[in-house]
Scaffold this motif. Structure first.
Motif, PDB file in Angstrom:
ATOM      1  N   SER A 257      -0.869  -2.224 -13.412  1.00 19.34           N
ATOM      2  CA  SER A 257      -1.396  -2.264 -12.042  1.00 19.34           C
ATOM      3  C   SER A 257      -0.962  -3.525 -11.297  1.00 19.34           C
ATOM      4  O   SER A 257      -0.759  -3.499 -10.086  1.00 19.34           O
ATOM      5  N   VAL A 258      -0.812  -4.638 -12.023  1.00 18.19           N
ATOM      6  CA  VAL A 258      -0.327  -5.877 -11.401  1.00 18.19           C
ATOM      7  C   VAL A 258       1.149  -5.727 -11.044  1.00 18.19           C
ATOM      8  O   VAL A 258       1.586  -6.122  -9.960  1.00 18.19           O
ATOM      9  N   ALA A 259       1.917  -5.132 -11.959  1.00 14.71           N
ATOM     10  CA  ALA A 259       3.347  -4.908 -11.694  1.00 14.71           C
ATOM     11  C   ALA A 259       3.521  -4.007 -10.475  1.00 14.71           C
ATOM     12  O   ALA A 259       4.383  -4.254  -9.619  1.00 14.71           O
ATOM     13  N   LEU A 260       2.670  -2.977 -10.369  1.00 15.74           N
ATOM     14  CA  LEU A 260       2.722  -2.066  -9.217  1.00 15.74           C
ATOM     15  C   LEU A 260       2.433  -2.831  -7.926  1.00 15.74           C
ATOM     16  O   LEU A 260       3.116  -2.649  -6.914  1.00 15.74           O
ATOM     17  N   ARG A 261       1.436  -3.698  -7.979  1.00 16.04           N
ATOM     18  CA  ARG A 261       1.095  -4.469  -6.779  1.00 16.04           C
ATOM     19  C   ARG A 261       2.257  -5.381  -6.364  1.00 16.04           C
ATOM     20  O   ARG A 261       2.549  -5.523  -5.174  1.00 16.04           O
ATOM     21  N   ILE A 262       2.904  -6.008  -7.348  1.00 15.11           N
ATOM     22  CA  ILE A 262       4.033  -6.905  -7.047  1.00 15.11           C
ATOM     23  C   ILE A 262       5.141  -6.130  -6.321  1.00 15.11           C
ATOM     24  O   ILE A 262       5.719  -6.605  -5.345  1.00 15.11           O
ATOM     25  N   ILE A 263       5.413  -4.897  -6.796  1.00 13.69           N
ATOM     26  CA  ILE A 263       6.455  -4.072  -6.156  1.00 13.69           C
ATOM     27  C   ILE A 263       6.013  -3.662  -4.748  1.00 13.69           C
ATOM     28  O   ILE A 263       6.799  -3.696  -3.804  1.00 13.69           O
ATOM     29  N   CYS A 264       4.725  -3.284  -4.595  1.00 14.97           N
ATOM     30  CA  CYS A 264       4.188  -2.905  -3.276  1.00 14.97           C
ATOM     31  C   CYS A 264       4.264  -4.065  -2.287  1.00 14.97           C
ATOM     32  O   CYS A 264       4.644  -3.885  -1.129  1.00 14.97           O
ATOM     33  N   ASP A 265       3.892  -5.263  -2.757  1.00 14.64           N
ATOM     34  CA  ASP A 265       3.922  -6.441  -1.877  1.00 14.64           C
ATOM     35  C   ASP A 265       5.338  -6.726  -1.396  1.00 14.64           C
ATOM     36  O   ASP A 265       5.562  -7.075  -0.234  1.00 14.64           O
ATOM     37  N   ARG A 266       6.318  -6.571  -2.302  1.00 15.23           N
ATOM     38  CA  ARG A 266       7.722  -6.792  -1.915  1.00 15.23           C
ATOM     39  C   ARG A 266       8.160  -5.755  -0.872  1.00 15.23           C
ATOM     40  O   ARG A 266       8.850  -6.077   0.089  1.00 15.23           O
ATOM     41  N   GLU A 267       7.729  -4.505  -1.064  1.00 13.87           N
ATOM     42  CA  GLU A 267       8.075  -3.432  -0.114  1.00 13.87           C
ATOM     43  C   GLU A 267       7.518  -3.747   1.276  1.00 13.87           C
ATOM     44  O   GLU A 267       8.186  -3.544   2.287  1.00 13.87           O
ATOM     45  N   GLU A 268       6.281  -4.284   1.290  1.00 10.30           N
ATOM     46  CA  GLU A 268       5.672  -4.655   2.585  1.00 10.30           C
ATOM     47  C   GLU A 268       6.454  -5.784   3.248  1.00 10.30           C
ATOM     48  O   GLU A 268       6.665  -5.782   4.454  1.00 10.30           O
ATOM     49  N   GLU A 269       6.867  -6.775   2.438  1.00  7.20           N
ATOM     50  CA  GLU A 269       7.679  -7.872   2.968  1.00  7.20           C
ATOM     51  C   GLU A 269       8.964  -7.353   3.594  1.00  7.20           C
ATOM     52  O   GLU A 269       9.373  -7.786   4.668  1.00  7.20           O
ATOM     53  N   ILE A 270       9.612  -6.403   2.886  1.00  8.96           N
ATOM     54  CA  ILE A 270      10.885  -5.841   3.371  1.00  8.96           C
ATOM     55  C   ILE A 270      10.654  -5.085   4.680  1.00  8.96           C
ATOM     56  O   ILE A 270      11.407  -5.233   5.643  1.00  8.96           O
TER      57      ILE A 270
END
Length: 691
Positions: free
Chosen positions: A170-183
């Protein structure tokens, strides 16, 4: 009859180890774990000091029955499972399941490589099971079970059945989601580069130099107007070399591979997924049938975060390099000791060939193409780690043009050192022509031409498997054994998809992450998860009792779950009814979640099984044809915006169109956070979104 029984995890090791030990030894395999928490319930007695309820894993009864027969016949029993926490726990579970605690002559042995010397040496260092390591594994298993079993049902209720939450996942998923939002929120900024070509007196070759700035320091050219001003000024100037610096730069040999760096480098150099890298490394570790040698373990244990190398392996490597390449290419023992740093007492070594003299070429015929490529990568990296640094000759030139400055920097390899064996993408290849020899301070130069280029800053890169592993390691989330399974789970659940190496979040992944961030912020907090890893390390070191970690974690989790359950009770979760009529039975179709995100289904299931793609309209007209824009997904599940009239109209955008036209160029605008941005980078118009 065999007097001694050796129990290993994998059947692939049995034949090899039996060959090393001879007729007095029987070797049998447990096929991994034999006991675990039950699948049908939490399996942890929270009322009675968090006692775990272990049961025999389904299908392992026959294996245990065979092992019990062998145990009865043996005078001594050696538990030889893998040399890590998981392996220690498997030995302990075997001890419980086979009732070995009632026996006297039961020992734990472990070896870092499957070679005759290592296996025989392990028998001389037989010990008791290390309960600190077992407890660290038990604590991890129970924490993961608590998160999975208490949170997953909430996801089933809110999104769809079959979903899962996980402590690290779930933490790994959040890290990927946060990067997507940044992009998605990234707004490109314009800048220009300027390159000059100079004629040098007495030289045929032109000298290329890059614009650096002015006498005060570095400058960024941010617009066409700024560039035009500089170009106008440069027309009037004379060009002269102000400074020439020649020097030497040393590039140190790389460290041998850890699990993380092997996964990263195999992804970059060989385009392997983390899962594929670990599968192939497991095969190389467990043993390959090599022509003329029999089954041989080619590499050391593959799950490690240590860069330490045993003295014997270090000596053998330097001796090999000295003979094959010469003394000049061999690093000193002191250099290698420095490289290993403070982790000199680590139980594990780095990943290396079990025998440096077994070169990739020698074993190529006996390996599959991918096994060979991975072995070659490991062999080259280890050999390089015991070699001398590479040396570059460097030249740096500063050119003056009135108040403005141009720079030239170049380097070439003066001594290859380790680079004769191993180079990664990060290593410079060097230039053969270092620079024109006749350039010196005060050399007058003639401007031959100026070349300008417009650029735009780029958003952060999407995660790849390699960069995600690197980030998880840097943040202290997970351990060597967890990186590959974590990524495999995210892809398997379709929370994330992979396209051209990049990882993209799916609609399903986004929905799960939103719930986790809202209802369980602590679980998806990077620092909390990293801190939990360090607590598990302390359990492994014997500094903290494992039940303290578990008992401190559970009440907070339970409180968060109960709060989330109450919130969910308030929201009656019903299927969203649409105006699309089922063409088989006439009912209004409803929105459901599937592995690929939302789809339309007939509410008359199971009598009517009709389904259709769900095209979510976003209230914006297509900039090309005027019809409606709908939210779509690629075949793999990545979201994009396209025209409902496709394939007649080919409009598509990765960002959500706003429906507004750009006042500067007339193109369409896209939404990025709280701003509207022209979709055409060349235009670059930006304005605040109206509230």
């Amino acid at each position: 009859m065999a007097k001694y029984l050796v129990i290993v995890e994998s059947p692939a090791k049995v034949k090899t180890i039996k060959k090393f030990l001879g007729n007095n030894y029987e070797v049998a395999a447990s096929n991994g774990h034999v006991r675990d928490l039950p699948k049908s319930q939490l399996g942890i007695d929270v009322e009675h000091d968090f006692e775990p309820k272990y049961i025999t894993i389904r299908g392992k009864g026959d294996i245990l029955a065979k092992l019990r027969k062998e145990v009865k016949k043996a005078d001594k029993i050696y538990l030889a499972t893998d040399p890590d926490r998981e392996g220690e726990a498997i030995s302990w579970h075997l001890s419980k399941a086979l009732k070995l605690e009632e026996r006297k002559n039961v020992y734990r042995i472990s070896f870092n490589e499957i070679t005759k010397n290592a296996v025989k040496a392990s028998l001389k260092q037989a010990r008791e099971i290390d309960m600190n390591l077992v407890d660290a594994q038990q604590a991890r298993r129970m924490l993961d079970r608590m998160v999975g079993y208490r949170i997953s049902p909430l996801l089933w209720a809110k999104v769809k059945r079959g979903l899962s939450a996980g402590r690290v996942q779930s933490v790994a998923l959040r890290i990927i989601c946060d990067r997507e939002e940044e992009i998605n929120a990234f707004i490109p900024e314009e800048y220009w580069s300027l390159e000059a070509q100079f004629a040098v007196p007495g030289e045929k070759k032109l000298l290329n130099a890059k614009f650096y700035g002015n006498e005060k320091g570095k400058m960024t050219i941010g617009s066409q107007e700024e560039l035009d001003w500089i170009l106008e000024s440069l027309k009037k100037e004379n060009y002269q070399v102000l400074d020439v610096k020649k020097g030497e730069r040393v590039k140190k040999a790389p460290l041998p591979f850890t699990t993380s760096t092997l996964q990263q480098e195999a992804a970059k150099a060989l385009n392997f997924s983390t899962q594929k890298t670990m599968r192939l490394a497991q095969q190389l570790y467990e043993g390959i049938d090599i022509k003329g040698q029999g089954t041989v373990g080619l590499i050391t244990y593959l799950r490690t975060d240590s860069v330490r190398i045993s003295e014997e392996a270090d000596f053998a490597a330097r001796e090999y390099i000295q003979n094959a390449y010469g003394e000049k290419y061999t690093s000193s023992k002191e250099e290698n000791a420095k490289k290993s740093g403070a982790k000199i007492q680590d139980a594990h070594e780095a990943i290396r060939p079990s025998d440096i003299t077994r070169t990739p070429v020698m074993v190529k015929e006996s390996l599959s193409r991918d096994q060979f490529r991975l072995y070659q990568l490991i062999w080259n990296r280890f050999a390089a780690s015991r070699m001398s640094s590479a040396v570059y000759e460097t030249t740096s030139i500063k050119i003056g043009a009135g108040e403005y400055r141009f720079h030239v920097s170049a380097s070439k390899v003066a001594f290859e050192g380790f680079m004769s064996v191993y180079t990664s993408e990060d290593d410079e290849k060097g230039e053969n022509n270092l620079l024109l020899k006749s350039i010196d301070t005060n050399t007058k130069l003639t401007l031959n031409g100026l070349e300008e280029k417009q650029h735009f800053t780029q958003p952060p890169a999407h995660f790849t498997e390699a960069s995600l592993v690197k980030t998880l390691e840097e943040l202290g989330i997970g351990r060597p054994s967890t990186y590959a399974p974590t990524i495999t789970t995210l892809l398997g659940r379709r929370y994330v998809v992979k396209e051209n190496k990049n990882l993209y979040i799916t609609e399903l992944g986004e929905a799960v992450n939103n719930i986790m961030v809202e209802a369980f912020p602590v679980i998806v907090d990077e620092r909390f998860t990293a801190n939990m890893e360090s607590l598990l390390d302390k359990v492994a070191d014997g500094a903290i009792p494992w039940k303290t970690v578990v008992s401190n974690f559970y009440p907070d989790l339970e409180e968060a779950v109960q709060a989330a359950e109450k919130d969910l009770e308030k929201v009656k979760i019903e299927d969203e009814v649409t105006d699309v009529i089922c063409d088989l039975c006439g009912r209004n179709m409803v929105v459901k979640y599937g592995p690929h995100g939302k789809f339309l289904a007939c509410p008359g299931f199971p009598e009517c099984r009709n389904t259709k793609p769900y095209l979510e309209k976003i209230g914006v007209n297509c900039p090309k044809c005027g019809k409606e824009v709908v939210l779509k997904k690629t075949k793999k599940g990545r979201k994009y915006y396209g025209c409902e009239a496709n394939p007649e109209c080919d409009f598509m955008s990765w960002q959500k169109p706003s429906g507004e036209k750009c006042p500067e160029c007339g193109g369409y605008m896209v939404e990025k956070g709280n701003k509207l941005v022209c979709a055409d980078n060349q235009c670059g118009f930006v304005k605040e979104k109206q509230k």
